[in-house]
Design a protein around this motif. Structure first.
Motif, mmCIF file in Angstrom:
data_model
loop_
_atom_site.group_PDB
_atom_site.id
_atom_site.type_symbol
_atom_site.label_atom_id
_atom_site.label_comp_id
_atom_site.label_asym_id
_atom_site.label_seq_id
_atom_site.Cartn_x
_atom_site.Cartn_y
_atom_site.Cartn_z
ATOM 1 N N ASP A 29 8.785 5.696 0.877
ATOM 2 C CA ASP A 29 9.436 6.552 -0.112
ATOM 3 C C ASP A 29 9.975 5.730 -1.283
ATOM 4 O O ASP A 29 9.880 4.501 -1.307
ATOM 5 N N GLU A 30 10.548 6.419 -2.254
ATOM 6 C CA GLU A 30 11.042 5.759 -3.463
ATOM 7 C C GLU A 30 12.154 4.771 -3.152
ATOM 8 O O GLU A 30 12.233 3.700 -3.763
ATOM 9 N N GLU A 31 13.024 5.112 -2.219
ATOM 10 C CA GLU A 31 14.112 4.202 -1.861
ATOM 11 C C GLU A 31 13.564 2.864 -1.356
ATOM 12 O O GLU A 31 14.071 1.793 -1.708
ATOM 13 N N GLN A 32 12.518 2.919 -0.533
ATOM 14 C CA GLN A 32 11.923 1.686 -0.041
ATOM 15 C C GLN A 32 11.266 0.896 -1.167
ATOM 16 O O GLN A 32 11.364 -0.340 -1.216
ATOM 17 N N LEU A 33 10.585 1.586 -2.069
ATOM 18 C CA LEU A 33 9.952 0.896 -3.196
ATOM 19 C C LEU A 33 10.982 0.160 -4.043
ATOM 20 O O LEU A 33 10.761 -0.981 -4.456
ATOM 21 N N ARG A 34 12.107 0.814 -4.287
ATOM 22 C CA ARG A 34 13.160 0.150 -5.051
ATOM 23 C C ARG A 34 13.715 -1.042 -4.266
ATOM 24 O O ARG A 34 14.050 -2.083 -4.845
ATOM 25 N N GLY A 35 13.812 -0.874 -2.967
ATOM 26 C CA GLY A 35 14.278 -1.976 -2.122
ATOM 27 C C GLY A 35 13.345 -3.173 -2.194
ATOM 28 O O GLY A 35 13.793 -4.326 -2.310
ATOM 29 N N ILE A 36 12.037 -2.913 -2.134
ATOM 30 C CA ILE A 36 11.053 -3.997 -2.218
ATOM 31 C C ILE A 36 11.137 -4.696 -3.570
ATOM 32 O O ILE A 36 11.208 -5.931 -3.656
ATOM 33 N N ALA A 37 11.109 -3.904 -4.641
ATOM 34 C CA ALA A 37 11.122 -4.473 -5.988
ATOM 35 C C ALA A 37 12.372 -5.313 -6.227
ATOM 36 O O ALA A 37 12.303 -6.432 -6.773
ATOM 37 N N ASN A 38 13.523 -4.805 -5.822
ATOM 38 C CA ASN A 38 14.772 -5.546 -6.013
ATOM 39 C C ASN A 38 14.825 -6.801 -5.143
ATOM 40 O O ASN A 38 15.337 -7.839 -5.565
ATOM 41 N N LEU A 43 0.858 -1.179 0.000
ATOM 42 C CA LEU A 43 0.000 0.000 0.000
ATOM 43 C C LEU A 43 0.899 1.235 0.000
ATOM 44 O O LEU A 43 1.752 1.381 0.874
ATOM 45 N N LEU A 44 0.703 2.110 -0.970
ATOM 46 C CA LEU A 44 1.580 3.275 -1.095
ATOM 47 C C LEU A 44 1.138 4.376 -0.129
ATOM 48 O O LEU A 44 0.387 5.285 -0.479
ATOM 49 N N VAL A 45 1.625 4.271 1.096
ATOM 50 C CA VAL A 45 1.258 5.214 2.151
ATOM 51 C C VAL A 45 2.152 6.446 2.070
ATOM 52 O O VAL A 45 3.365 6.346 2.257
ATOM 53 N N PRO A 46 1.586 7.611 1.794
ATOM 54 C CA PRO A 46 2.400 8.833 1.767
ATOM 55 C C PRO A 46 3.095 9.061 3.109
ATOM 56 O O PRO A 46 2.591 8.640 4.157
ATOM 57 N N LYS A 47 4.249 9.676 3.075
ATOM 58 C CA LYS A 47 5.053 10.047 4.249
ATOM 59 C C LYS A 47 5.866 8.879 4.785
ATOM 60 O O LYS A 47 7.052 9.025 5.098
ATOM 61 N N TYR A 48 5.277 7.689 4.884
ATOM 62 C CA TYR A 48 5.967 6.553 5.495
ATOM 63 C C TYR A 48 6.694 5.674 4.480
ATOM 64 O O TYR A 48 7.580 4.899 4.832
#
Length: 339
Positions: free
Chosen positions: A230-239, A223-228
């Motif tokens: 960020d893009e760095e975390q999304l890249r971390g999850i995807a990788n 769930l893309l929760v604003p504030k909590y």
């Protein structure tokens, strides 16, 4: 219904619940963080065995599971309580049980839907599976195990929809009866987990890895929760999905709407959903889906090799399937899943 719980032990005059990583140590009369497990005279009881608070017949796509026998009906059940406390929980009325309510509210004593009733209903309605969802089924592990065991004997499949915040021993017992999992990977930061959900990251990663290595069908949701988040975390999850699991594990990125204690946060902007989709594809993920945004371009399954729409969707509705024996109807590429 009050029932002796599993997954606890006496310790220093208290009882320790080891169902989940919270690890509550409870004095007599104390209630666990989940709100539904209580130390009563030196023994741990769950007060919600069979206390059905929600039941519905859903398309399996709503879980979300897009590659697990697409289009079939699943009977989804829940009892109250949760071991996480997400600020933006959309089901907070049933998940966030006030401390002490289970010992005072007659609902928990008078409500009991036995496992055989659940299984009979699923069969009567033509469902192919039972899903454990809405609140987190970790907290009704005893009930889930009994229902799932009987369901399996009757030829039904079992689906656990969870945040994955569970300890290895209970997960191992539950997994004996599960066929598929939809697991929330909320963040890729311990700090965000603690601030937003009062949980931790590593136990969730451990759960996901266990399920994957056991060969059970698995799809992940963020769930893309604003504030909590960020893009760095999304890249971390995807990788992490691509490198530690497999590029074919489906990743659902879902739009956030403000609920409960997160009403100060905005809706997820559509452009952020698009950015997250691109991040997933750049990491090499074959199946990235966008949820909570009806009619968007990323609801369907496309063949990773030729781009053919192999499973068309609009919302939770299947609009067409172009596959044969689990392979793309155009080029023959194997589409991972259970079909």
């Amino acid at each position: 219904m009050k029932t002796l719980a599993k997954f606890w032990r006496p310790i220093n005059g208290k009882v320790e619940c080891y169902l989940c990583p919270v690890g509550c140590e409870l004095k007599d009369g104390q209630v666990g963080s989940c709100g539904v497990r209580v130390n009563h005279e030196g023994k741990l009881y769950t007060y919600t065995y069979g206390s059905l608070i929600s039941a519905a017949i859903d398309p399996v796509e709503k879980k979300p599971l897009f590659h697990f026998y697409p289009g079939h009906k699943t009977l989804t059940i829940a009892t109250p309580g949760c071991n996480l406390h997400c600020k933006g929980c959309q089901n907070w009325e049933i998940s966030q049980v006030p401390k002490g309510e289970v010992t005072e509210n007659s609902f928990y004593q008078e409500t009991n839907a036995p496992p055989e009733v659940i299984v009979e209903k699923a069969l009567e309605e033509g469902c192919e599976s039972i899903s454990y969802s809405y609140s987190d089924p970790t907290i009704f592990a005893e009930y889930m195990i009994d229902v799932a065991k009987l369901a399996k004997e009757k030829g039904l499949k079992n689906i656990m929809v969870t945040a994955g915040y569970i300890n290895p021993e209970p997960l191992e017992e539950i997994d004996r009866y599960m066929d598929a999992y939809s697991i929330d990977l909320k963040f890729f930061s311990d700090e965000s987990y603690r601030k937003y959900s009062k949980g931790r990251l590593q136990p969730v990663l451990d759960t996901i890895r266990y399920v994957f290595e056991r060969g059970k069908w698995l799809e992940l949701t963020t769930l893309l929760v604003p504030k909590y988040l960020d893009e760095e975390q999304l890249r971390g999850i995807a990788n992490w999905i691509s490198e530690e699991l497999a590029p074919w594990v489906p990743w659902h990125i879902s739009r956030f709407f403000p609920y409960y204690k997160a009403k100060d946060l905005p809706h997820t902007p559509v452009e952020e959903l698009e950015k997250a989709y691109r991040i997933g594809k750049e990491a090499g993920l074959e199946y990235v889906f966008v949820g909570n945004l009806f009619g968007n371009d990323h609801e369907s399954t496309f063949c990773p090799k030729c781009g053919n729409r192999v499973i068309g969707r609009k919302g939770y509705i299947i609009t067409g399937i172009d596959m044969k024996d689990g392979k793309c109807g155009r080029c023959g590429y194997e589409i991972k899943g259970r079909f």
